[in-house]
Design a protein around this motif. Structure first.
Motif, PDB file in Angstrom:
ATOM      1  N   ALA A 224       0.847  -1.210   0.000  1.00 27.49           N
ATOM      2  CA  ALA A 224       0.000   0.000   0.000  1.00 27.49           C
ATOM      3  C   ALA A 224       0.876   1.251   0.000  1.00 27.49           C
ATOM      4  O   ALA A 224       0.502   2.282  -0.556  1.00 27.49           O
ATOM      5  CB  ALA A 224      -0.917  -0.013   1.216  1.00 27.49           C
ATOM      6  N   ARG A 225       2.048   1.149   0.647  1.00 26.89           N
ATOM      7  CA  ARG A 225       2.955   2.303   0.712  1.00 26.89           C
ATOM      8  C   ARG A 225       3.404   2.714  -0.689  1.00 26.89           C
ATOM      9  O   ARG A 225       3.347   3.887  -1.048  1.00 26.89           O
ATOM     10  CB  ARG A 225       4.195   1.964   1.541  1.00 26.89           C
ATOM     11  N   ALA A 226       3.855   1.714  -1.476  1.00 25.94           N
ATOM     12  CA  ALA A 226       4.351   2.010  -2.833  1.00 25.94           C
ATOM     13  C   ALA A 226       3.244   2.607  -3.689  1.00 25.94           C
ATOM     14  O   ALA A 226       3.455   3.603  -4.388  1.00 25.94           O
ATOM     15  CB  ALA A 226       4.900   0.734  -3.473  1.00 25.94           C
ATOM     16  N   SER A 227       2.049   2.013  -3.606  1.00 26.53           N
ATOM     17  CA  SER A 227       0.948   2.485  -4.458  1.00 26.53           C
ATOM     18  C   SER A 227       0.516   3.895  -4.095  1.00 26.53           C
ATOM     19  O   SER A 227       0.338   4.747  -4.971  1.00 26.53           O
ATOM     20  CB  SER A 227      -0.250   1.540  -4.343  1.00 26.53           C
ATOM     21  N   LEU A 228       0.326   4.141  -2.793  1.00 21.40           N
ATOM     22  CA  LEU A 228      -0.124   5.476  -2.364  1.00 21.40           C
ATOM     23  C   LEU A 228       0.938   6.528  -2.647  1.00 21.40           C
ATOM     24  O   LEU A 228       0.642   7.623  -3.122  1.00 21.40           O
ATOM     25  CB  LEU A 228      -0.476   5.463  -0.877  1.00 21.40           C
ATOM     26  N   LEU A 229       2.185   6.153  -2.355  1.00 15.44           N
ATOM     27  CA  LEU A 229       3.289   7.087  -2.593  1.00 15.44           C
ATOM     28  C   LEU A 229       3.380   7.436  -4.079  1.00 15.44           C
ATOM     29  O   LEU A 229       3.467   8.612  -4.454  1.00 15.44           O
ATOM     30  CB  LEU A 229       4.604   6.440  -2.121  1.00 15.44           C
ATOM     31  N   ALA A 230       3.303   6.393  -4.916  1.00 12.47           N
ATOM     32  CA  ALA A 230       3.397   6.633  -6.367  1.00 12.47           C
ATOM     33  C   ALA A 230       2.222   7.477  -6.843  1.00 12.47           C
ATOM     34  O   ALA A 230       2.399   8.404  -7.640  1.00 12.47           O
ATOM     35  CB  ALA A 230       3.436   5.309  -7.109  1.00 12.47           C
ATOM     36  N   GLY A 231       1.032   7.165  -6.341  1.00 13.98           N
ATOM     37  CA  GLY A 231      -0.166   7.914  -6.743  1.00 13.98           C
ATOM     38  C   GLY A 231      -0.047   9.383  -6.398  1.00 13.98           C
ATOM     39  O   GLY A 231      -0.244  10.257  -7.253  1.00 13.98           O
ATOM     40  N   VAL A 232       0.326   9.671  -5.159  1.00 15.91           N
ATOM     41  CA  VAL A 232       0.360  11.059  -4.689  1.00 15.91           C
ATOM     42  C   VAL A 232       1.559  11.815  -5.282  1.00 15.91           C
ATOM     43  O   VAL A 232       1.403  12.914  -5.810  1.00 15.91           O
ATOM     44  CB  VAL A 232       0.382  11.107  -3.134  1.00 15.91           C
ATOM     45  N   VAL A 233       2.751  11.196  -5.224  1.00 17.40           N
ATOM     46  CA  VAL A 233       3.952  11.911  -5.690  1.00 17.40           C
ATOM     47  C   VAL A 233       3.873  12.202  -7.195  1.00 17.40           C
ATOM     48  O   VAL A 233       4.181  13.308  -7.634  1.00 17.40           O
ATOM     49  CB  VAL A 233       5.239  11.126  -5.343  1.00 17.40           C
ATOM     50  N   SER A 234       3.425  11.224  -7.982  1.00 20.47           N
ATOM     51  CA  SER A 234       3.389  11.484  -9.432  1.00 20.47           C
ATOM     52  C   SER A 234       2.373  12.575  -9.761  1.00 20.47           C
ATOM     53  O   SER A 234       2.619  13.389 -10.659  1.00 20.47           O
ATOM     54  CB  SER A 234       3.140  10.208 -10.233  1.00 20.47           C
TER      55      SER A 234
ATOM     56  N   ALA B  10      -5.592   6.987 -11.651  1.00 21.27           N
ATOM     57  CA  ALA B  10      -4.873   6.560 -12.863  1.00 21.27           C
ATOM     58  C   ALA B  10      -3.412   6.259 -12.550  1.00 21.27           C
ATOM     59  O   ALA B  10      -2.833   5.305 -13.088  1.00 21.27           O
ATOM     60  CB  ALA B  10      -4.973   7.638 -13.933  1.00 21.27           C
ATOM     61  N   ALA B  11      -2.815   7.069 -11.651  1.00 18.81           N
ATOM     62  CA  ALA B  11      -1.397   6.881 -11.312  1.00 18.81           C
ATOM     63  C   ALA B  11      -1.182   5.588 -10.523  1.00 18.81           C
ATOM     64  O   ALA B  11      -0.153   4.921 -10.697  1.00 18.81           O
ATOM     65  CB  ALA B  11      -0.886   8.082 -10.518  1.00 18.81           C
ATOM     66  N   VAL B  12      -2.146   5.241  -9.667  1.00 20.15           N
ATOM     67  CA  VAL B  12      -2.024   3.986  -8.896  1.00 20.15           C
ATOM     68  C   VAL B  12      -2.015   2.800  -9.869  1.00 20.15           C
ATOM     69  O   VAL B  12      -1.194   1.892  -9.761  1.00 20.15           O
ATOM     70  CB  VAL B  12      -3.178   3.860  -7.865  1.00 20.15           C
ATOM     71  N   ILE B  13      -2.927   2.845 -10.854  1.00 25.56           N
ATOM     72  CA  ILE B  13      -2.959   1.768 -11.860  1.00 25.56           C
ATOM     73  C   ILE B  13      -1.662   1.788 -12.678  1.00 25.56           C
ATOM     74  O   ILE B  13      -1.090   0.736 -12.969  1.00 25.56           O
ATOM     75  CB  ILE B  13      -4.186   1.906 -12.802  1.00 25.56           C
ATOM     76  N   ALA B  14      -1.193   2.987 -13.023  1.00 26.34           N
ATOM     77  CA  ALA B  14       0.032   3.082 -13.845  1.00 26.34           C
ATOM     78  C   ALA B  14       1.234   2.531 -13.090  1.00 26.34           C
ATOM     79  O   ALA B  14       2.060   1.814 -13.667  1.00 26.34           O
ATOM     80  CB  ALA B  14       0.273   4.527 -14.261  1.00 26.34           C
ATOM     81  N   GLU B  15       1.327   2.853 -11.790  1.00 28.74           N
ATOM     82  CA  GLU B  15       2.459   2.331 -10.992  1.00 28.74           C
ATOM     83  C   GLU B  15       2.383   0.807 -10.927  1.00 28.74           C
ATOM     84  O   GLU B  15       3.396   0.125 -11.094  1.00 28.74           O
ATOM     85  CB  GLU B  15       2.433   2.928  -9.575  1.00 28.74           C
ATOM     86  N   ALA B  16       1.168   0.294 -10.698  1.00 28.15           N
ATOM     87  CA  ALA B  16       1.000  -1.164 -10.636  1.00 28.15           C
ATOM     88  C   ALA B  16       1.371  -1.778 -11.990  1.00 28.15           C
ATOM     89  O   ALA B  16       1.999  -2.836 -12.045  1.00 28.15           O
ATOM     90  CB  ALA B  16      -0.434  -1.515 -10.263  1.00 28.15           C
TER      91      ALA B  16
END
Lengths: 299, 314
Positions: free
Chosen positions: A98-108, A229-235
Motif C-alpha cells: 500500500a505504501r508504494a501504491s499510495l506514494l506513487a499515486g500522490v507523488v506522481s 490513474a497513477a495507482v494503476i500506472a504504478e502497478a
C-alpha cells in the motif's frame, strides 16, 4: 488537436467539464460526505493511508522474510492470505505494498501539478506565442499514449519506484496543462480580473493572487481522478518490472510473480489485485463526488 | 470544407515536430555515454564504433536531431540492436496481431458500452441506471492485467474452456484464433466499454431533453423509435471522436494484455525491447504510436466535420 476542446480533459475516460465552479465553494466537504458513494470511497482511502502508515506495527510478518518451509501455502490461521513462491507472507506484502501504491499515486500527481499548473497558467494568462508553443507541446505529449510514454520514460531513466513516479508524473502532466489553461481562460474573462487590472495590479500578481486560487477546484477533482490513474500506472509499471524492484513489495510486482503460479496458488494474485481495485475505485468515487459537489448544477 | 481541411492538417505539423523532439530527447535521458549503454552488456568495440557512427554522436545535438528526423521521414526508425532488423519492419510484423486484438476489443466495447449507456440514460435514476454506472466504475477501476489473470484462473485453469496464453493465426485455424482472442479482447474492451458507456449516457441525456425529441414525442412517435431513431443517431456523433481518443487506451492496454496472455503483438514488442535494452525499438514504437494517434485523430475530426457541418464553419 481533436474535437476534444481545451475546456475538457480526459483522464482514464473521465471528462471533466470546465463549468465546474471556478470559485472555491463553502461546505464542499459536507456536500461530498452527503454522497454515500463518495463517503465510502473517502473512508476506504483513509483506511489504506492508515494501513500504509502503520504497516510495521500491523503487519504480522516481515514482508521480505522468506520461509522455505511455507512455500505457496494456502490461507490459514498462521498466514491469513497465504504465502508466496518463497514463503513470504502475502498479507504482510499487501500491507507494505500500500505504501508504494499510495506514494506513487500522490507523488506522481504532485509532479504533474508542479509542472502542469504553472505552465497552463502561463499559457492561458499570457496567450500569444507562449500559449501557442505550450499548446503544441501539450498536444505532442498527449499524442503519446499515457502508459506507452511512461514505459518509454521509465525504460530510459532505469527501473525503480522513484523513476516510475517521475515517468507517470510527466506522462500525466499534459492533462493538467490543458485544464489549467482552459480554466485560466475562463477566469481571465471574469469582471473581477478586469477590476484587478484596472486598479494597476501587475500581471504576475493577478495570475497568482486572483486567477490561481479560482482554478483550484477543477484541478482538485482532476488530481483525485489522476491519483486513481497513477495507482494503476504504478502497478502496471511494477507488473512489467519497471517500477518497485524486488524484494520490496508492490502490488504490481506481486501480480507479475503470481501469474506464474495461478494454477496452484491463486491467492497470490487475488489479494494484491483486489487491493489495487479497491484503492482505485475509492479515488474514482471521491473524484466523481468532488466533481458533483463542486458543480453548481448539482448544488 | 477545404479550408477546414487545410487548417486542420496545418495544425498537426508543429505537433509532429514536438513529438519527434520529445522522442529524440528520450535518448538524452540515458546516463553516461549513449553508445556504451546502447551497445548492451557485451560492449563490443565494433558495435560501439558502429553506434557512434550511425547515431552521429560526434556531432552537436541539433545536428544529431536533424539526422534522426531525416531518417524518420524516410521511414527509417533505426535498427534493432538485438535482431539487426529495421525497427519499422519489426513494427509492421507485429502490428496485425495487435490490430486484430484491438478490433475484437472495440467490438466488445461497443456491444457493452453503447446499449448500457442508452439504457442508463433512458431509465435515469432507476436500478438500471445505477447498475450500468456500477459496471462503468468497475471497468474504470479494474487493472486489466489483474482481470486477465482472474479470467485465466476461471476459464482456463478451473473450467478448461479457453487457452491460457498464446496466439494462433486466423489463417492457420480460425476457431483456435477466436478461442485465443476472447479473453484478451474482453480484458482490453472492458475499460473502453466503461468510457463509452459514460459518454453515451451523457450524450443521450442531452439529446433526450432537446426540442426535436420533445416534438417527436408530442407527435406520438413510439418511445422505442424516439430513442433509437431520433436520439441515438445524434447522440452517437461525438462517439466518433471518442473512438480515436480511445486509441491511446487501446494501445496502452494492449501492452499489458499481450504480456499477460503472451500474445506476440505490438505491445509485447515494446516490453521485450525495454528488457533487451533495445532503445531504438522503444523510440520507434513510441514515434509510430504517436504518429498513428495524430493521424487517426485528424481522420476522426474530418469525419466529425463531415457529419456535423457546424464544426467546419467555426
Amino acid at each position: 488537436m481533436s474535437a476534444q476542446t481545451a475546456d475538457t480533459v480526459a483522464i482514464e475516460g473521465t471528462d471533466l467539464p470546465a463549468e465546474i465552479a471556478t470559485a472555491a465553494r463553502p461546505h464542499t466537504l459536507r456536500r461530498l460526505l452527503r454522497r454515500p458513494s463518495a463517503a465510502v470511497g473517502l473512508a476506504i482511502i483513509v483506511a489504506f493511508i492508515g494501513v500504509a502508515l502503520f504497516a510495521p506495527w500491523i503487519s504480522p510478518y516481515d514482508p521480505v522474510a522468506t520461509d522455505f518451509a511455507a512455500v505457496r501455502k494456502a490461507p490459514s490461521a498462521a498466514h491469513w492470505l497465504g504465502t508466496d513462491e518463497i514463503g513470504r507472507d502475502v498479507l504482510s506484502r499487501v500491507i507494505f505494498g500500500a505504501r508504494a501504491s499510495l506514494l506513487a499515486g500522490v507523488v506522481s500527481v504532485l509532479i504533474s501539478l508542479a509542472i502542469g499548473v504553472p505552465t497552463g497558467l502561463i499559457a492561458g494568462y499570457a496567450g500569444g506565442i507562449a500559449d501557442m508553443l505550450i499548446s503544441r507541446m501539450t498536444d505532442a505529449l498527449l499524442a503519446c499514449p499515457f502508459l506507452i510514454l511512461a514505459i518509454a520514460l521509465a525504460a530510459f531513466l532505469g527501473p525503480s519506484l522513484e523513476n516510475a513516479m517521475i515517468a507517470i508524473g510527466i506522462s500525466a502532466t499534459p492533462a493538467f496543462i490543458r485544464l489549467a489553461r482552459g480554466t485560466t481562460l475562463a477566469v481571465k474573462a471574469e469582471e473581477y480580473i478586469l477590476a484587478a487590472r484596472a486598479i494597476g495590479n501587475p500581471p504576475w500578481r493577478i495570475a497568482l493572487r486572483h486567477v490561481l486560487p479560482n482554478i483550484v477546484p477543477p484541478l482538485l477533482v482532476q488530481a483525485t481522478l489522476a491519483i486513481a490513474a497513477a495507482v494503476i500506472a504504478e502497478a502496471s509499471l511494477s507488473f512489467l518490472g519497471l517500477g518497485q524492484q524486488p524484494p520490496e513489495p508492490s502490488w504490481g510486482s506481486m501480480l507479475n510473480t503470481a501469474k506464474n503460479y495461478i494454477d496452484n496458488a491463486p491467492w497470490m494474485a487475488l489479494w494484491p489485485g483486489l487491493s489495487i481495485f479497491l484503492l482505485v475505485l475509492s479515488f474514482n468515487l471521491v473524484g466523481d463526488g468532488l466533481r458533483d459537489a463542486l458543480d453548481p448544477r448539482h448544488a | 470544407m477545404l479550408t477546414y481541411l487545410v487548417r486542420r492538417i496545418a495544425t498537426i505539423a508543429p505537433t509532429l515536430v514536438f513529438v519527434s523532439m520529445l522522442i529524440f530527447g528520450l535518448q538524452q535521458l540515458l546516463p553516461g555515454d549513449p553508445a556504451m549503454i546502447l551497445a548492451g552488456e557485451e560492449r563490443d568495440p565494433s558495435v560501439i564504433a558502429h553506434l557512434r557512427e550511425t547515431l552521429h554522436l560526434d556531432k552537436p545535438l541539433p545536428l544529431r536531431y536533424l539526422y534522426w528526423v531525416r531518417g524518420v521521414l524516410h521511414g527509417d526508425l533505426g535498427e534493432s540492436l538485438r535482431t539487426q532488423q529495421p525497427v519499422l519492419q519489426l513494427i509492421l510484423e507485429k502490428l496485425p496481431v495487435t490490430l486484430e486484438l484491438g478490433a475484437f476489443a472495440i467490438v466488445i466495447a461497443l456491444v457493452i458500452g453503447i446499449p448500457a449507456g442508452v439504457v442508463s440514460a433512458v431509465k435515469r435514476g432507476t436500478a438500471w441506471d445505477y447498475g450500468a454506472n456500477i459496471v462503468a466504475l468497475w471497468g474504470l477501476s479494474t487493472p486489466n492485467f489483474w482481470l486477465g489473470i482472474m479470467l485465466i484462473l476461471l476459464f482456463s485453469v478451473t473450467l478448461g474452456w479457453l487457452p491460457a496464453s498464446g496466439y494462433v493465426s486466423p489463417f492457420e485455424d480460425w476457431r483456435a484464433n477466436i478461442a485465443s482472442m476472447i479473453m484478451p479482447a474482453f480484458v482490453l474492451g472492458n475499460a473502453i466499454a466503461a468510457v463509452l458507456m459514460r459518454h453515451t449516457r451523457s450524450a443521450m441525456l442531452q439529446v433526450l431533453s432537446s426540442d426535436y425529441v420533445r416534438t417527436a414525442r408530442a407527435k406520438g412517435v413510439p418511445e422505442r423509435s424516439v430513442v433509437l431513431k431520433h436520439a441515438l443517431r445524434n447522440g452517437l456523433i461525438p462517439i466518433i471522436t471518442l473512438g480515436a481518443l480511445e486509441l491511446g487506451t487501446l494501445l496502452s492496454g494492449a501492452v499489458l494484455t499481450e504480456q499477460v496472455f503472451t500474445i506476440p503483438g505490438f505491445g509485447k514488442l515494446i516490453v521485450d525491447a525495454v528488457f533487451n535494452r533495445d532503445y531504438a525499438v522503444v523510440q520507434g514504437v513510441v514515434m509510430f504510436t504517436a504518429t498513428a494517434y495524430i493521424v487517426l485523430n485528424l481522420v476522426a475530426d474530418i469525419a466529425y466535420a463531415v457529419v456535423n457541418p457546424r464544426i467546419r464553419y467555426q
